[in-house]
Scaffold this active site. Structure first.
Site, PDB file in Angstrom:
ATOM      1  N   LYS A   1       0.894  -0.836   0.311  1.00 35.93           N
ATOM      2  CA  LYS A   1      -0.001   0.459  -0.180  1.00 35.93           C
ATOM      3  C   LYS A   1       0.583   1.542  -0.143  1.00 35.93           C
ATOM      4  CE  LYS A   1      -1.951  -1.152   4.259  1.00 35.93           C
ATOM      5  NZ  LYS A   1      -1.642  -2.386   4.589  1.00 35.93           N
TER       6      LYS A   1
ATOM      7  N   ARG B   1      -9.520   0.883   9.188  1.00 33.70           N
ATOM      8  CA  ARG B   1      -9.336  -0.254   9.443  1.00 33.70           C
ATOM      9  C   ARG B   1     -10.307  -1.391  10.384  1.00 33.70           C
ATOM     10  NH1 ARG B   1      -3.338   0.302   8.976  1.00 33.70           N
ATOM     11  NH2 ARG B   1      -1.790  -1.428   9.527  1.00 33.70           N
TER      12      ARG B   1
ATOM     13  N   ARG C   1      12.314  -5.874   4.836  1.00 33.94           N
ATOM     14  CA  ARG C   1      12.120  -4.618   4.509  1.00 33.94           C
ATOM     15  C   ARG C   1      12.649  -3.794   5.328  1.00 33.94           C
ATOM     16  NH1 ARG C   1       5.878  -3.038   4.898  1.00 33.94           N
ATOM     17  NH2 ARG C   1       5.331  -3.138   7.084  1.00 33.94           N
TER      18      ARG C   1
ATOM     19  N   ARG D   1      11.403  -1.044  10.737  1.00 28.98           N
ATOM     20  CA  ARG D   1      10.366  -0.605  11.515  1.00 28.98           C
ATOM     21  C   ARG D   1      10.217  -1.984  13.124  1.00 28.98           C
ATOM     22  NH1 ARG D   1       5.052  -0.200   8.272  1.00 28.98           N
ATOM     23  NH2 ARG D   1       4.531  -1.259   9.755  1.00 28.98           N
TER      24      ARG D   1
ATOM     25  N   ARG E   1      -1.043  -8.212  13.203  1.00 31.35           N
ATOM     26  CA  ARG E   1      -1.394  -7.911  12.239  1.00 31.35           C
ATOM     27  C   ARG E   1      -2.027  -7.744  11.110  1.00 31.35           C
ATOM     28  NH1 ARG E   1       4.939  -4.840  10.645  1.00 31.35           N
ATOM     29  NH2 ARG E   1       3.179  -3.453   9.638  1.00 31.35           N
TER      30      ARG E   1
END
Ligand code: AMP
Length: 216
Positions: A13, A88, A127, A161, A172
């Site tokens: 996203k 969400r 990532r 992160r 998540r």
């Protein structure tokens, strides 16, 4: 034009939103980015959100909806918004209706990025970003040309992160399945949902989204 990018964590996203920003001058409204900024700045919102985010759970609806309202108020009325990671939950989707209406905006498209969850875990846990300019990299899929140096700005510090570890990623994803996916029918009834294969090459995903925005 106002659009929602929907999909589990790591679906792409943020990457796709950035591309739309570059091409169309739209504004990316990422509640995740806003919350991370609040945590970094140590604001009262940040203090409330920090532990919740580190656990991979959802921050309260009131907090994120207030952040979105404030960001929209700071935008020119003609600039399009890309909602990235918001709404969400069902209450957030309801709040967004009111937030848009009071600002004379309408929702044009909801783009759902469809992905394979197991592949996402690898995508997310690998990532990292350049600490100076924010360019994204990946341990396996997108390394800097010169190891340890950012391709874009030459920076040599990178960060990950804290919630991009496997256990938190699984939480998540469970949150997405339980609370976020169920909001889709609201938009399906209006005929504004389009699905894109989020596992395709990044450029193909961008082209598919462009086609939806252009009504093709
Ligand atoms: P993201 O960058 O979108 O993956 O969001 C990172 C984390 O921020 C999430 O795991 C949640 O803890 C929190 N967060 C971001 N957006 C929302 C939202 N719309 N509602 C609740 N929590 C959120």
């Amino acid at each position: 034009m106002n659009i929602i990018l929907l999909g589990p964590p790591g679906a792409g996203k943020g990457t796709q939103a950035q591309r739309l920003v570059e091409r169309h001058g739209m504004k990316q409204l990422s509640t995740g980015d806003m919350l991370r900024a609040a945590v970094k700045a140590g604001t009262s919102v940040g203090l409330k959100a920090k532990a919740v985010m580190e656990a991979g759970e959802l921050v309260s609806d009131e907090i994120v909806s207030a952040l979105i309202g404030d960001e929209l108020d700071a935008m020119a009325s003609g600039q399009g918004a890309i909602f990235d990671g918001y709404p969400r939950t069902a209450p957030q989707a309801q709040s967004l209706e009111a937030i848009l209406e009071t600002r004379g905006r309408t929702l044009d498209h909801v783009v759902e990025l469809e992905v394979n969850e197991d592949a996402l875990v690898e995508r997310i846990t690998g990532r990292y970003t350049c600490a100076s300019c924010g360019k994204g990299y990946h341990d396996t899929f997108e390394k800097p040309v010169v190891e340890g140096t950012c391709d874009k700005c030459g920076g040599q510090e990178f960060k990950r992160r804290p919630d991009d570890n496997e256990e938190t990623v699984r939480t998540r994803m469970a949150e997405y399945r339980a609370k976020t996916a169920p909001i889709l029918p609201l938009y399906e009834e209006r005929g504004i949902v389009a699905r894109v294969d989020g596992m395709a090459e990044m450029d193909d995903v961008t082209n598919a989204i462009e086609a939806i925005l252009n009504g093709r």
